[in-house]
Write a protein that holds these residues in place. Structure first.
Motif, mmCIF file in Angstrom:
data_model
loop_
_atom_site.group_PDB
_atom_site.id
_atom_site.type_symbol
_atom_site.label_atom_id
_atom_site.label_comp_id
_atom_site.label_asym_id
_atom_site.label_seq_id
_atom_site.Cartn_x
_atom_site.Cartn_y
_atom_site.Cartn_z
ATOM 1 N N GLU A 93 0.791 -1.272 -0.032
ATOM 2 C CA GLU A 93 -0.021 -0.020 -0.017
ATOM 3 C C GLU A 93 0.975 1.249 0.044
ATOM 4 O O GLU A 93 1.891 1.453 0.532
ATOM 5 C CB GLU A 93 -0.855 0.053 1.325
ATOM 6 N N PRO A 94 0.369 2.162 -0.891
ATOM 7 C CA PRO A 94 1.238 3.355 -0.901
ATOM 8 C C PRO A 94 1.195 4.203 0.675
ATOM 9 O O PRO A 94 0.263 4.226 1.242
ATOM 10 C CB PRO A 94 0.795 4.459 -1.726
ATOM 11 N N GLU A 95 2.342 4.792 1.023
ATOM 12 C CA GLU A 95 2.448 5.388 2.333
ATOM 13 C C GLU A 95 1.666 6.786 2.089
ATOM 14 O O GLU A 95 1.851 7.405 1.123
ATOM 15 C CB GLU A 95 3.863 5.666 2.696
ATOM 16 N N PRO A 96 1.025 7.360 2.908
ATOM 17 C CA PRO A 96 0.337 8.641 2.850
ATOM 18 C C PRO A 96 1.343 9.670 2.839
ATOM 19 O O PRO A 96 2.093 9.531 3.742
ATOM 20 C CB PRO A 96 -0.817 8.698 3.981
#
Length: 100
Positions: A93-96
């Motif tokens: 998942e992409p990091e915010p």
């Protein structure tokens, strides 16, 4: 008549050494059966012959229980391995980033 509803959530099931527990119980039933065999005549005279056969039935049902819980443990292990494999194959998942 109203349908019954729970007032709170059920607790998680307790997990432990299930196979060892069932195996120990099965051994105990068979041991009790073997200990009572020399007194078979006495049990028959007293009208308590069902004690001997209850221990034998407990031992044989325990063998079925061992087969069942070993299969259950194998299924739980397969499920856990599948979950780990799926997690490893999923894209990260992409990091915010910082919010503007």
């Amino acid at each position: 008549m109203a349908k019954w509803t729970a007032k709170h959530e059920a607790p998680e099931p307790l997990e432990g050494p299930v196979v060892a527990t069932v195996t120990g119980g099965t051994i105990l039933w068979f041991a009790l059966f073997l200990v009572q065999l020399p007194f078979y005549g006495w049990f028959a005279d007293q009208g308590r012959l069902w004690w001997v056969w209850t221990c034998a039935a407990g031992g044989f049902l325990g063998l079925i229980g061992i087969w069942y819980v070993r299969g259950r443990d194998a299924a739980l292990a397969r499920h856990a391995a599948e979950q780990v494999e799926q997690a490893a194959q999923a894209p990260p998942e992409p990091e915010p980033g910082p919010q503007d």
